[in-house]
Design a protein around this motif. Structure first.
Motif, PDB file in Angstrom:
ATOM      1  N   ARG A 182     -22.882   1.834 -39.113  1.00 31.47           N
ATOM      2  CA  ARG A 182     -22.587   2.586 -40.333  1.00 31.47           C
ATOM      3  C   ARG A 182     -21.187   2.279 -40.818  1.00 31.47           C
ATOM      4  O   ARG A 182     -20.237   2.256 -40.028  1.00 31.47           O
ATOM      5  CB  ARG A 182     -22.757   4.078 -40.071  1.00 31.47           C
ATOM      6  N   SER A 199     -29.820   0.345 -28.041  1.00 40.55           N
ATOM      7  CA  SER A 199     -31.048  -0.091 -28.695  1.00 40.55           C
ATOM      8  C   SER A 199     -30.698  -1.026 -29.846  1.00 40.55           C
ATOM      9  O   SER A 199     -29.743  -0.781 -30.573  1.00 40.55           O
ATOM     10  CB  SER A 199     -31.801   1.123 -29.232  1.00 40.55           C
ATOM     11  N   GLY A 250     -32.096  -1.145 -32.398  1.00 38.22           N
ATOM     12  CA  GLY A 250     -32.410  -0.452 -33.650  1.00 38.22           C
ATOM     13  C   GLY A 250     -31.236   0.325 -34.214  1.00 38.22           C
ATOM     14  O   GLY A 250     -31.231   0.678 -35.390  1.00 38.22           O
ATOM     15  N   SER A 262     -25.368   9.566 -29.876  1.00 36.54           N
ATOM     16  CA  SER A 262     -25.991  10.819 -30.323  1.00 36.54           C
ATOM     17  C   SER A 262     -27.502  10.763 -30.119  1.00 36.54           C
ATOM     18  O   SER A 262     -28.118  11.751 -29.725  1.00 36.54           O
ATOM     19  CB  SER A 262     -25.708  11.075 -31.791  1.00 36.54           C
ATOM     20  N   PRO A 275     -18.621   2.818 -27.452  1.00 39.61           N
ATOM     21  CA  PRO A 275     -17.960   2.659 -28.756  1.00 39.61           C
ATOM     22  C   PRO A 275     -18.825   3.232 -29.880  1.00 39.61           C
ATOM     23  O   PRO A 275     -19.917   3.739 -29.615  1.00 39.61           O
ATOM     24  CB  PRO A 275     -17.820   1.136 -28.893  1.00 39.61           C
ATOM     25  N   GLY A 286     -25.513   4.337 -30.466  1.00 38.18           N
ATOM     26  CA  GLY A 286     -26.625   5.278 -30.312  1.00 38.18           C
ATOM     27  C   GLY A 286     -26.357   6.400 -29.320  1.00 38.18           C
ATOM     28  O   GLY A 286     -27.294   6.934 -28.725  1.00 38.18           O
ATOM     29  N   GLU A 300     -41.784   0.112 -31.003  1.00 36.95           N
ATOM     30  CA  GLU A 300     -41.378   1.106 -31.990  1.00 36.95           C
ATOM     31  C   GLU A 300     -41.316   0.531 -33.392  1.00 36.95           C
ATOM     32  O   GLU A 300     -40.990  -0.630 -33.592  1.00 36.95           O
ATOM     33  CB  GLU A 300     -40.064   1.800 -31.609  1.00 36.95           C
TER      34      GLU A 300
HETATM   35  P1  ATP Z   1     -21.159   7.491 -33.594  1.00 34.33           P
HETATM   36  O1  ATP Z   1     -20.237   6.927 -32.594  1.00 34.33           O
HETATM   37  O2  ATP Z   1     -20.805   7.144 -34.993  1.00 34.33           O
HETATM   38  O3  ATP Z   1     -21.429   8.956 -33.431  1.00 34.33           O
HETATM   39  P2  ATP Z   1     -23.560   6.830 -32.216  1.00 34.33           P
HETATM   40  O4  ATP Z   1     -23.196   5.825 -31.207  1.00 34.33           O
HETATM   41  O5  ATP Z   1     -23.683   8.246 -31.761  1.00 34.33           O
HETATM   42  O6  ATP Z   1     -22.564   6.741 -33.409  1.00 34.33           O
HETATM   43  P3  ATP Z   1     -26.150   7.281 -33.386  1.00 34.33           P
HETATM   44  O7  ATP Z   1     -25.693   8.315 -34.337  1.00 34.33           O
HETATM   45  O8  ATP Z   1     -26.953   7.725 -32.230  1.00 34.33           O
HETATM   46  O9  ATP Z   1     -24.917   6.388 -32.912  1.00 34.33           O
HETATM   47  O10 ATP Z   1     -27.021   6.175 -34.143  1.00 34.33           O
HETATM   48  C1  ATP Z   1     -26.608   5.573 -35.362  1.00 34.33           C
HETATM   49  C2  ATP Z   1     -27.782   5.497 -36.343  1.00 34.33           C
HETATM   50  O11 ATP Z   1     -28.811   4.637 -35.840  1.00 34.33           O
HETATM   51  C3  ATP Z   1     -28.450   6.834 -36.595  1.00 34.33           C
HETATM   52  O12 ATP Z   1     -28.673   6.955 -37.971  1.00 34.33           O
HETATM   53  C4  ATP Z   1     -29.779   6.763 -35.845  1.00 34.33           C
HETATM   54  O13 ATP Z   1     -30.770   7.532 -36.487  1.00 34.33           O
HETATM   55  C5  ATP Z   1     -30.081   5.289 -35.888  1.00 34.33           C
HETATM   56  N1  ATP Z   1     -30.883   4.835 -34.738  1.00 34.33           N
HETATM   57  C6  ATP Z   1     -30.650   5.057 -33.437  1.00 34.33           C
HETATM   58  N2  ATP Z   1     -31.566   4.452 -32.664  1.00 34.33           N
HETATM   59  C7  ATP Z   1     -32.415   3.819 -33.502  1.00 34.33           C
HETATM   60  C8  ATP Z   1     -33.579   2.995 -33.328  1.00 34.33           C
HETATM   61  N3  ATP Z   1     -34.038   2.701 -32.131  1.00 34.33           N
HETATM   62  N4  ATP Z   1     -34.168   2.521 -34.441  1.00 34.33           N
HETATM   63  C9  ATP Z   1     -33.689   2.804 -35.667  1.00 34.33           C
HETATM   64  N5  ATP Z   1     -32.612   3.538 -35.897  1.00 34.33           N
HETATM   65  C10 ATP Z   1     -31.972   4.055 -34.834  1.00 34.33           C
END
Ligand code: ATP
Length: 430
Positions: A288, A282, A284, A128, A122, A126, A19
């Motif tokens: 935040r 991932s 990736g 969402s 936690p 990723g 990717e």
């Molecule tokens: P929260 O607990 O804050 O809701 P989360 O665990 O749901 O966070 P996500 O919102 O899914 O996390 O992902 C965080 C950020 O990382 C998003 O901006 C998403 O677009 C990005 N992201 C997720 N997977 C990848 C990837 N493989 N490569 C690049 N960016 C990614």
């Protein structure tokens, strides 16, 4: 649609199962990026890219373009970072989808219900993204799954401070995510479940009940099952809330992202027939900061009033007389058990409707417009469990004239007169 003149273009040739990850610089002045698939096939979080179409990503976007077979893409503009990774958990995620699809097939055969899946972990693992991926894969094979959004901090469906459910009928749009039409939304009022865990659990139960009722009358929804996105708070009451959710929805599968202890705890505490699966996150996923989360929340409210990208909304601003509305906060401050009136428990105080006297401190607060029928005392009972029909923001309070000015997506009058106050504030800079 040629890219803006002067934008640098970089070509990436991706091997199969790799990717391209890139981030668009944050900030209002930042330049958007465009992405184009030149050859082969690729997807962004489960949604396929069309060849020779330019997709635009705004400031702060964090994107992964994954390919199963290999492809080449062009990026127009200068990303904050861009690199290709061979090391992704996508095969494991695809296998998870395949296993869920097997369960749906079996449900279809045996006239049972499809998988109810809870995604936990936690923050910043990723969750969402995994939900979006699994939902998009499911609709791509003709299913109609439901997204249940319990992340009150970063809701993908409605404004922050809410929990909601949304029937997914088509894959997420590459640029904009899932089309949000007619979601079922409940007022929670703040961005962390901890501010009122009783209310949070109560709303989880409400959503579970409505979803189960829908499954009874809609076979496709029942077979499609649901994917539940949860908050990143996995300790103490946060953990208890996950256990409560698993039981309220009678989940069949729990996907734990990148947290071995949580995985073991859930395996220990959930009934043995619940399949608890540990999945890696991932590499990736981008962490935040608090600031970044706050900005995302603000943006979500702005979108609610002003629209998103191609679609502009024009909100209304009008005065509302104090005497025409009833404003409540859900949950009285907790008091020691010994001071509670006889026969009352702490639960009662957390779910209690406390009338709010309008004053200057209401300014900038987001208010949910409850769908509960207007009426006197008797009608108060159902307010906590009633979905909301929209949101307004107080922009100015005139205590002398006893009116407040509000920003509203629809013209006056308000559709209902019961308003619930959020801790969340929004300053309209437009
Ligand atoms: P929260 O607990 O804050 O809701 P989360 O665990 O749901 O966070 P996500 O919102 O899914 O996390 O992902 C965080 C950020 O990382 C998003 O901006 C998403 O677009 C990005 N992201 C997720 N997977 C990848 C990837 N493989 N490569 C690049 N960016 C990614």
């Amino acid at each position: 649609d040629a890219p803006a003149a002067g934008k640098v273009s970089t070509r990436y040739d991706l091997e199969k199962e790799t990717e391209l990850r890139f981030e668009v610089e944050a900030g209002e002045a930042a330049e958007q990026l465009e992405l184009e698939l030149l050859t082969g096939m690729a997807e962004v979080f489960g949604s396929e890219l069309n060849r020779n179409k330019k997709y635009t990503f705004g400031p702060g976007s964090k994107i992964a373009v994954f390919t199963w077979q290999g492809c080449s893409v062009n990026l127009y503009g200068k990303p904050e970072v861009a690199y290709v990774s061979k090391d992704t958990p996508m095969l494991l995620y695809l296998n998870t989808h395949a296993a869920l699809e097997q369960m749906r097939k079996q449900a279809e055969r045996d006239n049972e219900r499809g998988p109810r899946v809870m995604v936990v972990g936690p923050t910043d693992v990723g969750k969402s993204t995994v939900c979006r991926l699994l939902l998009s894969y499911a609709v791509r094979v003709g299913r109609r799954p439901t997204l249940v959004e319990l992340d009150v901090g970063q809701s993908g469906v409605s404004v922050p401070g809410t929990v909601s459910a949304l029937c997914i009928e088509r894959p997420a749009d590459v640029e904009e995510g899932f089309s949000v039409q007619a979601p079922l939304v409940y007022h929670f009022g703040s961005t962390t479940p901890g501010t009122n865990i009783k209310l949070y659990n109560k709303l989880t139960s409400c959503l579970a009940e409505v979803f189960s009722q829908r499954c009874e009358v809609n076979r496709k929804a029942s077979v499609g099952g649901c994917i539940i996105n949860t908050c990143g708070w996995v300790k103490g009451s946060g953990y208890q809330a996950l256990v409560h959710c698993a039981s309220a929805f009678q989940v069949d599968v729990v996907l734990v992202l990148d947290h071995e202890r949580l995985y073991n705890e859930l395996k220990r505490d959930l009934p043995h027939f619940v399949r608890v699966v540990l999945l890696p996150k991932s590499g990736g996923v981008v962490e935040r900061s608090k600031e970044c989360r706050r900005e995302t929340r603000d943006e979500k409210i702005r979108e609610y009033f002003y629209g998103f990208r191609g679609v502009s909304f024009y909100p209304f601003s009008f005065e509302v007389r104090f005497s025409d509305v009833r404003i409540y906060k859900i949950g009285a401050p907790s008091i020691p058990d010994s001071c509670l009136p006889l026969g009352m428990s702490q639960d009662d105080t957390q779910l209690k409707l406390v009338p709010v006297t309008p004053g200057r401190d209401l300014t900038y607060h987001v208010l949910s417009v409850s769908s509960a029928e207007d009426g006197e005392e008797g009608a108060r009972k159902g307010i906590v469990e009633s979905p909301v029909c929209g949101f307004i923001v107080v922009t100015y309070v005139d205590t002398q004239a006893q009116v407040m000015k509000v920003l509203s997506p629809a013209p006056r009058p308000l559709p209902r007169h019961t308003l619930l106050i959020m801790d969340i504030r929004f300053m309209d800079m437009k």
